[in-house]
Write a protein that holds these residues in place. Structure first.
Motif, PDB file in Angstrom:
ATOM      1  N   GLU A   1       0.705  -1.209   0.004  1.00 62.27           N
ATOM      2  CA  GLU A   1       0.088  -0.079  -0.159  1.00 62.27           C
ATOM      3  C   GLU A   1       0.943   1.226   0.040  1.00 62.27           C
ATOM      4  O   GLU A   1       0.705   2.167  -0.756  1.00 62.27           O
ATOM      5  N   ILE A   2       2.051   1.304   0.983  1.00 64.68           N
ATOM      6  CA  ILE A   2       3.048   2.213   0.821  1.00 64.68           C
ATOM      7  C   ILE A   2       3.591   2.692  -0.458  1.00 64.68           C
ATOM      8  O   ILE A   2       3.482   3.771  -1.129  1.00 64.68           O
ATOM      9  N   GLU A   3       3.961   1.598  -0.922  1.00 63.44           N
ATOM     10  CA  GLU A   3       4.758   1.695  -2.184  1.00 63.44           C
ATOM     11  C   GLU A   3       3.836   1.983  -3.471  1.00 63.44           C
ATOM     12  O   GLU A   3       4.254   2.774  -4.432  1.00 63.44           O
ATOM     13  N   SER A   4       2.756   1.480  -3.555  1.00 62.79           N
ATOM     14  CA  SER A   4       1.706   1.893  -4.633  1.00 62.79           C
ATOM     15  C   SER A   4       1.528   3.456  -4.566  1.00 62.79           C
ATOM     16  O   SER A   4       1.480   4.061  -5.476  1.00 62.79           O
ATOM     17  N   ARG A   5       1.226   4.067  -3.141  1.00 60.88           N
ATOM     18  CA  ARG A   5       0.912   5.471  -3.183  1.00 60.88           C
ATOM     19  C   ARG A   5       2.057   6.326  -3.578  1.00 60.88           C
ATOM     20  O   ARG A   5       1.953   7.265  -3.968  1.00 60.88           O
ATOM     21  N   ILE A   6       3.100   5.831  -2.869  1.00 59.78           N
ATOM     22  CA  ILE A   6       4.410   6.726  -3.153  1.00 59.78           C
ATOM     23  C   ILE A   6       4.995   6.717  -4.442  1.00 59.78           C
ATOM     24  O   ILE A   6       5.482   7.711  -5.063  1.00 59.78           O
ATOM     25  N   THR A   7       4.846   5.600  -5.149  1.00 56.16           N
ATOM     26  CA  THR A   7       5.193   5.509  -6.680  1.00 56.16           C
ATOM     27  C   THR A   7       4.382   6.414  -7.616  1.00 56.16           C
ATOM     28  O   THR A   7       5.001   7.026  -8.251  1.00 56.16           O
ATOM     29  N   ILE A   8       3.080   6.559  -7.258  1.00 57.64           N
ATOM     30  CA  ILE A   8       2.357   7.623  -7.612  1.00 57.64           C
ATOM     31  C   ILE A   8       2.734   9.095  -7.673  1.00 57.64           C
ATOM     32  O   ILE A   8       3.173   9.723  -8.366  1.00 57.64           O
ATOM     33  N   CYS A   9       3.166   9.081  -6.138  1.00 54.56           N
ATOM     34  CA  CYS A   9       3.731  10.454  -5.755  1.00 54.56           C
ATOM     35  C   CYS A   9       5.069  10.913  -6.460  1.00 54.56           C
ATOM     36  O   CYS A   9       5.206  12.142  -6.773  1.00 54.56           O
ATOM     37  N   ASP A  10       5.913   9.835  -6.540  1.00 56.07           N
ATOM     38  CA  ASP A  10       7.224   9.781  -7.283  1.00 56.07           C
ATOM     39  C   ASP A  10       6.993  10.225  -8.527  1.00 56.07           C
ATOM     40  O   ASP A  10       7.783  11.222  -9.247  1.00 56.07           O
ATOM     41  N   ASN A  11       6.105   9.674  -9.466  1.00 55.31           N
ATOM     42  CA  ASN A  11       5.846  10.004 -10.663  1.00 55.31           C
ATOM     43  C   ASN A  11       5.473  11.348 -10.865  1.00 55.31           C
ATOM     44  O   ASN A  11       5.645  12.192 -11.843  1.00 55.31           O
ATOM     45  N   ILE A  12       4.553  11.819 -10.079  1.00 55.31           N
ATOM     46  CA  ILE A  12       4.012  13.259 -10.194  1.00 55.31           C
ATOM     47  C   ILE A  12       5.422  14.038  -9.713  1.00 55.31           C
ATOM     48  O   ILE A  12       5.431  15.221 -10.686  1.00 55.31           O
ATOM     49  N   GLU A  13       6.107  14.117  -8.976  1.00 53.02           N
ATOM     50  CA  GLU A  13       7.332  14.808  -8.548  1.00 53.02           C
ATOM     51  C   GLU A  13       8.189  14.718  -9.840  1.00 53.02           C
ATOM     52  O   GLU A  13       9.004  15.842 -10.133  1.00 53.02           O
ATOM     53  N   LYS A  14       8.397  13.738 -10.450  1.00 58.23           N
ATOM     54  CA  LYS A  14       9.424  13.596 -11.819  1.00 58.23           C
ATOM     55  C   LYS A  14       8.763  14.578 -12.536  1.00 58.23           C
ATOM     56  O   LYS A  14       9.485  15.467 -13.257  1.00 58.23           O
ATOM     57  N   THR A  15       7.532  14.760 -12.959  1.00 57.78           N
ATOM     58  CA  THR A  15       6.910  15.442 -13.998  1.00 57.78           C
ATOM     59  C   THR A  15       7.020  16.930 -13.564  1.00 57.78           C
ATOM     60  O   THR A  15       7.467  17.804 -14.270  1.00 57.78           O
ATOM     61  N   VAL A  16       6.909  17.300 -12.148  1.00 57.19           N
ATOM     62  CA  VAL A  16       6.947  18.586 -11.734  1.00 57.19           C
ATOM     63  C   VAL A  16       8.500  19.095 -11.898  1.00 57.19           C
ATOM     64  O   VAL A  16       8.558  20.201 -12.273  1.00 57.19           O
ATOM     65  N   ASP A  17       9.534  18.173 -11.380  1.00 58.11           N
ATOM     66  CA  ASP A  17      10.868  18.543 -11.626  1.00 58.11           C
ATOM     67  C   ASP A  17      11.394  18.676 -13.225  1.00 58.11           C
ATOM     68  O   ASP A  17      12.034  19.750 -13.653  1.00 58.11           O
ATOM     69  N   ILE A  18      10.789  18.036 -13.987  1.00 56.72           N
ATOM     70  CA  ILE A  18      10.983  18.070 -15.556  1.00 56.72           C
ATOM     71  C   ILE A  18      10.311  19.713 -15.943  1.00 56.72           C
ATOM     72  O   ILE A  18      11.117  20.518 -16.632  1.00 56.72           O
ATOM     73  N   ALA A  19       9.116  19.907 -15.605  1.00 56.84           N
ATOM     74  CA  ALA A  19       8.217  21.227 -15.817  1.00 56.84           C
ATOM     75  C   ALA A  19       9.227  22.358 -15.024  1.00 56.84           C
ATOM     76  O   ALA A  19       9.356  23.376 -15.902  1.00 56.84           O
ATOM     77  N   LEU A  20      10.095  22.216 -13.949  1.00 55.41           N
ATOM     78  CA  LEU A  20      10.665  23.189 -13.222  1.00 55.41           C
ATOM     79  C   LEU A  20      11.886  23.373 -14.361  1.00 55.41           C
ATOM     80  O   LEU A  20      12.289  24.678 -14.474  1.00 55.41           O
ATOM     81  N   LYS A  21      12.267  22.375 -14.820  1.00 56.97           N
ATOM     82  CA  LYS A  21      13.728  22.632 -15.767  1.00 56.97           C
ATOM     83  C   LYS A  21      13.262  23.252 -16.974  1.00 56.97           C
ATOM     84  O   LYS A  21      14.045  24.090 -17.655  1.00 56.97           O
ATOM     85  N   GLN A  22      12.070  22.931 -17.562  1.00 58.01           N
ATOM     86  CA  GLN A  22      11.607  23.549 -18.833  1.00 58.01           C
ATOM     87  C   GLN A  22      11.199  24.935 -18.667  1.00 58.01           C
ATOM     88  O   GLN A  22      11.294  25.748 -19.533  1.00 58.01           O
ATOM     89  N   ALA A  23      10.658  25.370 -17.245  1.00 56.55           N
ATOM     90  CA  ALA A  23      10.567  26.603 -16.855  1.00 56.55           C
ATOM     91  C   ALA A  23      12.001  27.494 -17.181  1.00 56.55           C
ATOM     92  O   ALA A  23      11.818  28.765 -17.609  1.00 56.55           O
ATOM     93  N   GLU A  24      12.978  26.911 -16.700  1.00 61.34           N
ATOM     94  CA  GLU A  24      14.198  27.764 -16.839  1.00 61.34           C
ATOM     95  C   GLU A  24      14.565  28.062 -18.077  1.00 61.34           C
ATOM     96  O   GLU A  24      15.299  28.783 -18.580  1.00 61.34           O
ATOM     97  N   ALA A  25      14.443  26.997 -18.687  1.00 58.95           N
ATOM     98  CA  ALA A  25      14.841  26.945 -20.228  1.00 58.95           C
ATOM     99  C   ALA A  25      13.788  27.885 -21.031  1.00 58.95           C
ATOM    100  O   ALA A  25      14.488  28.624 -21.911  1.00 58.95           O
ATOM    101  N   MET A  26      12.682  27.979 -20.670  1.00 53.09           N
ATOM    102  CA  MET A  26      11.888  29.146 -21.250  1.00 53.09           C
ATOM    103  C   MET A  26      12.374  30.532 -20.575  1.00 53.09           C
ATOM    104  O   MET A  26      12.162  31.281 -21.721  1.00 53.09           O
ATOM    105  N   ARG A  27      12.675  30.545 -19.512  1.00 50.95           N
ATOM    106  CA  ARG A  27      13.255  31.880 -19.212  1.00 50.95           C
ATOM    107  C   ARG A  27      14.500  32.517 -19.945  1.00 50.95           C
ATOM    108  O   ARG A  27      14.578  33.596 -20.732  1.00 50.95           O
ATOM    109  N   GLN A  28      15.383  31.410 -20.397  1.00 49.89           N
ATOM    110  CA  GLN A  28      16.489  31.433 -21.248  1.00 49.89           C
ATOM    111  C   GLN A  28      15.964  31.858 -22.707  1.00 49.89           C
ATOM    112  O   GLN A  28      16.459  32.887 -23.525  1.00 49.89           O
ATOM    113  N   SER A  29      15.003  31.128 -22.978  1.00 50.07           N
ATOM    114  CA  SER A  29      14.405  31.500 -24.285  1.00 50.07           C
ATOM    115  C   SER A  29      13.783  32.792 -24.706  1.00 50.07           C
ATOM    116  O   SER A  29      13.912  33.248 -25.648  1.00 50.07           O
TER     117      SER A  29
END
Length: 403
Positions: free
Chosen positions: A365-393
């Motif tokens: 149960e823990i790992e099922s919920r945390i996996t979803i959480c981790d996947n969302i966090e990876k998406t957020v981290d990618i979006a944050l990197k893209q935001a910095e790239a957008m600033r430079q663009s």
């Protein structure tokens, strides 16, 4: 309008080290403006300015020396630090110049000159190209940049808040799991030396089928050995062939440790112990309560504890529980620069125990919920990197006449 080289219109004046400095304001003394002062407004030094380069509020400063060469900021009234310079450019407003230089930080910082102490390469700076429109057009471009940056900053703040909420959610999942919220409760026939009522009076209520027990009753705990001092004595690593983990290499996010930066030789092994693959590692110094399993046979220092479970407890269950207790374990550390807890603290840590089959369900149960959480966090981290790239663009387009 055509592209021109920045060096054809730029002027740079390097700061100087003052003859007299003080860490307290005095009459006729002004701030000595270093990187911290122009970034945060935190002034730690003042000077009378003799033989120094004065600056006024809003002047554009650029870092010329050190690892942050190329960083730009705005001055306060004072005198320019010796690692900084005032930079101006003919026909460019302060704000237009500021944003132009912001967009060049990456190239300036990665193409520094010098080895021991890197420096800004003026040739690289001078070769940068841009369009310099009339001042009214510069104002329009700056306004557009700031409008787009404002939208971008709002999005970044939303993403950062999402990461914070994910952290809160993780802790909520762990707390609920170890209070029996996710599983059907089974009675364990195991008879252990359960924790006393006095030891558990302030702990959360758990299902009646569960029992509280000290961690030392569920497995063997031992610190990595460090008989020989100093720990980094080169003799320990001569002929190295036995993986030696440093405390920082035990990281909860990794789960399994397979990489290491050092190896003990035969002499080092005599001073230590080779722990088997599968051992649960728990840090008790520096970053307390980080956990990971050994993916290899390895040695580790006395700042790491190895846990070997008895047959009636699953190591993954212990790992997740340690993660849920991180703040509590940190609270046991003394208020010193080097945070650490004793082995006794871990051995006496009280854990909610349930039947092995239910432990499996809790872990799932823990790992099922945390996996979803981790996947969302990876998406957020990618979006944050893209935001910095957008600033430079945005900055790139602005100074190529495309904004």
């Amino acid at each position: 309008m055509k592209l021109i080289e920045f060096g054809s219109i730029s002027h740079i004046k390097k700061g100087k080290k003052p003859l007299r400095q003080t860490n307290q304001p005095q009459v006729d003394y002004l701030p000595y403006v270093n990187i911290e002062a122009f970034e945060t407004g935190n002034v730690k030094s003042y000077t009378d300015g003799e033989k120094c380069l004065p600056c006024k509020k809003g002047d554009i400063l650029i870092v010329c020396d050190g690892s942050r060469s190329g960083l730009v900021g705005k001055a306060i009234d004072g005198f320019v630090g010796s690692t900084l310079a005032i930079i101006t450019a003919d026909g460019m407003s302060q704000e237009y110049l500021y944003y132009f230089l912001q967009g060049k930080f990456a190239v300036l910082n990665t193409k520094k000159k010098g080895a021991a102490t890197p420096h800004l390469d003026p040739n690289i700076l001078n070769q940068q190209k841009l369009i310099v429109p009339p001042l009214d057009e510069q104002e329009r471009i700056v306004a557009k940049i700031e409008e787009l940056f404002s939208e971008l900053d709002n999005n970044i703040e939303t993403l950062k808040n999402t990461k914070k909420r994910l952290g809160v959610y993780r802790q909520a999942v762990l707390k609920s799991a170890f209070e029996g919220a996710f599983t059907h409760h089974e009675v364990s026939e195991l008879d252990l030396d359960w924790a006393s009522e006095e030891e558990t009076k302030d702990l959360p209520t758990i299902p009646k089928e569960w029992k509280y027990v000290a961690l030392s009753k569920l497995g063997d705990l031992g610190r990595g050995k460090s008989k020989h001092r100093p720990r980094n004595d080169p003799k320990l690593f001569e002929g190295g062939k036995y993986p030696f983990l440093q405390t920082s290499e035990v990281n909860t996010a990794k789960r399994y440790i397979t990489e290491y930066s050092k190896q003990y030789g035969e002499f080092g092994l005599q001073q230590s112990k080779l722990w088997p693959k599968g051992t649960l590692c728990i840090t008790i110094a520096a970053n307390i309560a980080e956990t990971a399993f050994l993916g290899i046979d390895a040695c580790f220092p006395d700042s790491v504890v190895g846990f070997t479970p008895y047959e009636h407890i699953l190591p993954e269950y212990i790992k997740h529980f340690i993660e849920s207790q991180k703040l509590k374990l940190w609270a046991f550390a003394p208020a010193t620069a080097q945070k650490n807890i004793n082995l006794d603290t871990l051995e006496n840590l009280i854990i909610p125990y349930c039947d092995v089959n239910e432990q499996k369900a809790v872990i799932a149960e823990i790992e099922s919920r945390i996996t979803i959480c981790d996947n969302i966090e990876k998406t957020v981290d990618i979006a944050l990197k893209q935001a910095e790239a957008m600033r430079q663009s945005i900055l790139k387009k602005a100074f190529e006449g495309e904004l």
